[in-house]
Each structure stands twice: as structure tokens, then as C-alpha cells.
Design a protein around this motif. Sequence first.
Motif: not given
Ligand code: FNR
Length: 185
Positions: A13, A15, A18-20, A79, A81-82, A115
Motif C-alpha cells: 500500500s 497510503r 497504511s496498516f500494512s 487486499e 477487490n479480492r 485487512s
Molecule cells: C479495499 N479494501 C478491501 N478490504 C478487504 O478486506 N477486501 C477487499 O477486497 C478490499 N477491497 C478494497 C479495494 C480498494 C480499491 C480499497 C481502497 C480498499 C479495504 C482495505 O482493506 C483498507 O482500505 C485497508 O486499510 C488498505 O490497506 P492499508 O492501506 O491500510 O495497508
Amino acid sequence: MAIPHPIVTIVGSLRKESFSLKIANALAKLAPASLKLDVTTLHGISFFNQDFEASPPADWLAFRDKLQKSNGVLFVTPEYNRSIPGVLKNAIDVGSRPYGKSSFLGKPVGIISNSPGPLGGVSAAKHLQNILPGIAGPILGQPEVYLNAVGDAFDDKGALTKEALQKVLQQYIEAYAAFVERAHK
Ligand code: FNR
């Protein structure tokens, strides 16, 4: 004491909060002395374009060089969109070329998905397991780690405060360290 294994720890990520990224930073602190985690974000890696393969951009070369000098690669990814985020797939494509000379080759791989939701990014982790075998080294199979509900795991400075999560990460990074040792014997 032996020199620690350099491990490129790729954050999926971009961001800021970001949690990651926070998980990768927590892992760097929890890692045993045998590993040195280099937390690597993917800002500035140009889009892969096969037209540029003959004369690759400097950012591709720098990323490949970093991978080649490592003793392992650890993915920490959300993740989208899966599946895995596009920036991560792009970086893997960049690292995988030139054909037959992937910079991931032989590197022991760890995968940690996460997530804030209930499923822990399991589909993203599974997709990485599909993508990597042809271009990377062995993938640590156990323990499997799909971290769910990570949204309340950090304080406002980004430090990991959730004890249960800390325990899981500690177990994982110790198993990964043993895996890296075996791969480099
Ligand atoms: C997500 N998120 C998400 N979560 C999940 O568990 N399964 C998924 O398929 C998705 N799909 C998804 C698509 C898009 C375009 C975004 C922006 C977000 C939510 C995601 O887990 C959440 O935004 C996290 O915080 C993203 O990770 P970082 O940035 O925190 O590391």
C-alpha cells in the motif's frame, strides 16, 4: 555473530497511514537478530512497459538490485477487490524481468495479508501464492497469516498495541527466520 540476512519487506500500500506499513514496521522490530528487515514502499516504481525492457528506467534497476542483494522477500499487503493492489502487481512484474532472470529467483518468500475487515485479505495472499512460484524462491507455507480487524491495533504514533496481533507476528517472523536460515544453508 553472523551478519543478519537482509530481507526486502515489500509493503503493498502507498497510503501514508497504511496498516500494512505499520505491520511491516512492527515486524522489523519483532524480528530476531538473524534478520534485518528493510521496509520498502513502492513509491516511484514506474509502470511496467515491455517497450522499456531494452533500456530500463533507473527506478526499475534500483528495485531489482535491492531484491538481488537480499536473502529473502517478505510481502505485507492489503487486499484490493479480492486481489493484490495494482502497485504491488506492477512491482512484481518489474522485478520478474528480464525473462528467466527474475530478481526474486531463489529468495525465500513470506506473505502476510491484512485487512481492517473480517477476512484478513486472504484472497490477496492466495493470489500471491499463484503469482510467485514461477519467478521466486520457496514460499513459507506455515504458519498461514491473514490478519483481520487490524484497524484498532495501533496507537496514534503507529506503534502496534494489540497484544494478540503482536503474538501472531512474533510467531510468524520467527518461523520465517528459520525458513530463511534453511534456504541459505
Ligand atoms: C479495499 N479494501 C478491501 N478490504 C478487504 O478486506 N477486501 C477487499 O477486497 C478490499 N477491497 C478494497 C479495494 C480498494 C480499491 C480499497 C481502497 C480498499 C479495504 C482495505 O482493506 C483498507 O482500505 C485497508 O486499510 C488498505 O490497506 P492499508 O492501506 O491500510 O495497508
